[in-house]
Design a protein around this motif. Structure first.
Motif, mmCIF file in Angstrom:
data_model
loop_
_atom_site.group_PDB
_atom_site.id
_atom_site.type_symbol
_atom_site.label_atom_id
_atom_site.label_comp_id
_atom_site.label_asym_id
_atom_site.label_seq_id
_atom_site.Cartn_x
_atom_site.Cartn_y
_atom_site.Cartn_z
ATOM 1 N N GLY A 179 -11.997 4.802 2.938
ATOM 2 C CA GLY A 179 -12.990 5.508 3.748
ATOM 3 C C GLY A 179 -14.405 4.943 3.652
ATOM 4 O O GLY A 179 -15.085 4.767 4.681
ATOM 5 N N GLY A 195 -8.059 8.927 -0.570
ATOM 6 C CA GLY A 195 -8.549 9.752 0.531
ATOM 7 C C GLY A 195 -8.741 11.221 0.164
ATOM 8 O O GLY A 195 -8.903 12.062 1.033
ATOM 9 N N HIS A 242 0.853 -1.195 0.000
ATOM 10 C CA HIS A 242 0.000 0.000 0.000
ATOM 11 C C HIS A 242 0.890 1.247 0.000
ATOM 12 O O HIS A 242 1.927 1.275 0.668
ATOM 13 N N SER A 250 -10.691 6.800 -3.491
ATOM 14 C CA SER A 250 -11.940 7.575 -3.421
ATOM 15 C C SER A 250 -13.132 6.885 -4.079
ATOM 16 O O SER A 250 -14.011 7.549 -4.635
HETATM 17 O O1 G3P Z 1 -6.568 0.900 0.171
HETATM 18 C C1 G3P Z 1 -7.659 1.711 -0.088
HETATM 19 C C2 G3P Z 1 -7.293 3.105 -0.327
HETATM 20 O O2 G3P Z 1 -6.007 3.503 -0.175
HETATM 21 C C3 G3P Z 1 -8.258 4.036 -0.890
HETATM 22 O O3 G3P Z 1 -8.655 4.852 0.159
HETATM 23 O O4 G3P Z 1 -10.208 6.306 1.328
HETATM 24 O O5 G3P Z 1 -9.531 6.827 -1.022
HETATM 25 O O6 G3P Z 1 -11.031 4.908 -0.576
HETATM 26 P P1 G3P Z 1 -9.936 5.780 -0.037
#
Ligand code: G3P
Length: 247
Positions: free
Chosen positions: A232, A170, A94, A210
């Motif tokens: 999220g 995010g 990650h 996202s």
């Molecule tokens: O591993 C999932 C990720 O990094 C995406 O995060 O909050 O943008 O869905 P998000």
């Protein structure tokens, strides 16, 4: 071949006993598309709680695993300990671990080898920064990450690839359907050229960054998007809509 749609929920360092029990209850009671493989990744402290309470058929992932057998490695968790606890998946590579914790392509590759050889599936993440995208280096960066892992592993059957552009994580700034499909297709053609046609056909390539209950359906229609890795929104009830986005 038809690749089974895969949706992962990466809780990252979020949640409490109470909120995580709530997420599990919501998933246990939801109508989920039976043709989707669902894996959720709570913080390590809650792995056993989730495994105990989550209904069967849904799997649990650790957000990290160490590339050594049990021993004097303070703070780490081994592949055999995950297996002992019924944790069948891990998330490796990650971007938060690569950038904040300094994990190199080689460290990620070594962990991926250990996990897959030990029988734990790997959601292997890759992706470019905004700077790299703007410099036109997206594919080059991802191919370098792929080459490092490919040099270490022989068996791709336990690997699911997650393309997560760092600028979309995010931020609420999701990659466009075209941007995501372009990179997914490039990953598949890299696999075809450098690993095998079978691995290229069979490996699931997820999009992460996202993803929410609203944008998932359009993305899910693309031919090389085989699911999602959700941050999220995996903590919210809309995670169920994302799981069901391929219906
Ligand atoms: O591993 C999932 C990720 O990094 C995406 O995060 O909050 O943008 O869905 P998000």
């Amino acid at each position: 071949m038809a690749r089974k749609f895969f949706v992962g929920g990466n809780f990252k360092m979020n949640g409490t006993i109470e909120s995580i029990k709530g997420i599990v209850k919501n998933l246990n009671e939801a109508q989920l598309d039976p043709n989707v493989e669902v894996v959720i990744a709570p913080p390590a402290l809650y792995l056993l709680l989730v495994r105990d309470q989550l209904r069967s058929g849904l799997e649990v992932a650790a957000q990290n695993v160490f590339d050594k057998p049990n021993g004097a490695f303070t703070g780490e968790i081994s592949v055999s300990q995950l297996k002992d606890s019924g944790i069948t998946w891990s998330i490796l590579g990650h971007s938060e671990r690569r950038t904040i914790l300094g994990e190199s392509d080689e460290v990620v590759a070594s962990k991926t080898k250990y996990a897959t050889e030990g029988g734990v599936g790997v959601i292997w993440c890759c992706g470019e920064s905004l700077e790299e995208r703007e410099a036109g280096k997206t594919i080059e960066v991802i191919e370098k990450q792929l080459a490092a892992v490919s040099a270490k592993i022989g068996d791709w059957s336990k690997v699911v690839i997650a393309y997560e552009p760092i600028w979309a994580i995010g931020t609420g700034k999701v990659a466009s359907v075209e941007q995501a499909q372009e990179v997914h297709a490039a990953i598949r053609s890299w696999l075809k050229k450098n690993v095998s046609e079978k691995v290229a056909d069979e490996t699931r390539i997820l999009y992460g960054g996202s993803v929410n209950g609203k944008n998932c359906k359009e993305l899910a229609k693309e031919k090389d998007i085989d699911g999602f890795l959700v941050g999220g929104a995996s903590l919210k009830p809309e995670f169920v809509d994302i799981i069901n986005s391929n219906q």
